[in-house]
Design a protein around this motif. Structure first.
Motif, mmCIF file in Angstrom:
data_model
loop_
_atom_site.group_PDB
_atom_site.id
_atom_site.type_symbol
_atom_site.label_atom_id
_atom_site.label_comp_id
_atom_site.label_asym_id
_atom_site.label_seq_id
_atom_site.Cartn_x
_atom_site.Cartn_y
_atom_site.Cartn_z
ATOM 1 N N LYS A 121 10.872 -3.246 15.723
ATOM 2 C CA LYS A 121 11.162 -1.867 16.107
ATOM 3 C C LYS A 121 10.031 -0.864 15.918
ATOM 4 C CE LYS A 121 16.087 -2.274 15.411
ATOM 5 N NZ LYS A 121 17.289 -1.628 14.929
ATOM 6 N N PHE A 122 9.004 -1.223 15.167
ATOM 7 C CA PHE A 122 7.951 -0.243 14.888
ATOM 8 C C PHE A 122 7.120 0.013 16.135
ATOM 9 C CE2 PHE A 122 3.632 0.823 13.319
ATOM 10 C CZ PHE A 122 3.945 2.053 12.790
ATOM 11 N N ASP A 123 6.894 1.289 16.436
ATOM 12 C CA ASP A 123 6.117 1.710 17.600
ATOM 13 C C ASP A 123 4.837 2.394 17.101
ATOM 14 O OD1 ASP A 123 5.047 2.713 19.934
ATOM 15 O OD2 ASP A 123 6.797 3.914 20.462
ATOM 16 N N TYR A 124 3.719 1.670 17.178
ATOM 17 C CA TYR A 124 2.448 2.198 16.675
ATOM 18 C C TYR A 124 2.036 3.498 17.343
ATOM 19 C CZ TYR A 124 1.470 -2.002 13.992
ATOM 20 O OH TYR A 124 1.514 -3.007 13.070
ATOM 21 N N ILE A 164 3.430 4.035 9.995
ATOM 22 C CA ILE A 164 4.028 2.938 9.229
ATOM 23 C C ILE A 164 4.656 3.441 7.932
ATOM 24 C CG2 ILE A 164 1.909 2.240 8.035
ATOM 25 C CD1 ILE A 164 4.421 -0.265 9.403
ATOM 26 N N ASN A 165 4.025 4.395 7.264
ATOM 27 C CA ASN A 165 4.585 4.913 6.011
ATOM 28 C C ASN A 165 5.918 5.612 6.244
ATOM 29 O OD1 ASN A 165 2.519 3.883 4.514
ATOM 30 N ND2 ASN A 165 1.472 5.808 4.215
ATOM 31 N N ASP A 166 6.043 6.355 7.337
ATOM 32 C CA ASP A 166 7.313 7.004 7.665
ATOM 33 C C ASP A 166 8.385 5.966 7.948
ATOM 34 O OD1 ASP A 166 6.096 9.488 7.416
ATOM 35 O OD2 ASP A 166 5.691 9.651 9.565
ATOM 36 N N MET A 192 0.835 -1.211 0.000
ATOM 37 C CA MET A 192 0.000 0.000 0.000
ATOM 38 C C MET A 192 0.867 1.257 0.000
ATOM 39 S SD MET A 192 -3.390 -0.870 2.290
ATOM 40 C CE MET A 192 -2.492 -0.955 3.811
ATOM 41 N N PHE A 193 2.017 1.211 0.655
ATOM 42 C CA PHE A 193 2.928 2.353 0.670
ATOM 43 C C PHE A 193 3.380 2.697 -0.748
ATOM 44 C CE2 PHE A 193 7.324 3.836 0.575
ATOM 45 C CZ PHE A 193 7.217 5.022 1.283
ATOM 46 N N PHE A 194 3.784 1.681 -1.517
ATOM 47 C CA PHE A 194 4.257 1.933 -2.883
ATOM 48 C C PHE A 194 3.117 2.288 -3.813
ATOM 49 C CE2 PHE A 194 7.903 -0.807 -1.534
ATOM 50 C CZ PHE A 194 8.857 0.184 -1.617
ATOM 51 N N ASP A 195 1.985 1.680 -3.656
ATOM 52 C CA ASP A 195 0.763 1.940 -4.422
ATOM 53 C C ASP A 195 0.949 1.764 -5.924
ATOM 54 O OD1 ASP A 195 -1.984 2.698 -4.713
ATOM 55 O OD2 ASP A 195 -1.295 4.704 -5.278
#
Length: 89
Positions: free
Chosen positions: A70-73, A78-80, A32-35
């Motif tokens: 490592k991702f912190d919601y 998420i895109n960043d 979805m990020f790349f789209d």
């Protein structure tokens, strides 16, 4: 040697494969990020550095693993997170 178009198509196919584990669920977020999976999408130019289908799979799997670890919601988007991985590894 693979063309950029071949690499883009492979990445899109790999990201849309059925999930095998929890980390794979983030492939949908990456897709979805790349789209736009065309050679006009400058975000996909990082693929020029990858030389094989295995390299593309490793890139996507490493990003998924990094998201899990490592991702912190609560603190970031998420895109960043994905964009930073593309730019800085």
């Amino acid at each position: 040697m693979l063309s950029l178009d071949e690499k883009i198509q492979y990445l899109e196919n790999y990201l849309t494969m059925p999930n095998k584990n929890y980390a794979d669920t983030f492939k949908e977020d990456i897709a979805m990020f790349f789209d736009d999976f065309t050679n006009k999408n400058e975000l996909l130019f990082f693929l020029n550095k990858l030389n094989s289908f295995e390299g593309i799979e490793n890139w996507a799997d490493n990003l998924c693993s990094r998201i899990v670890l490592k991702f912190d919601y609560e603190a970031e988007h998420i895109n960043d997170f994905i964009y930073d991985y593309i730019k800085f590894g």
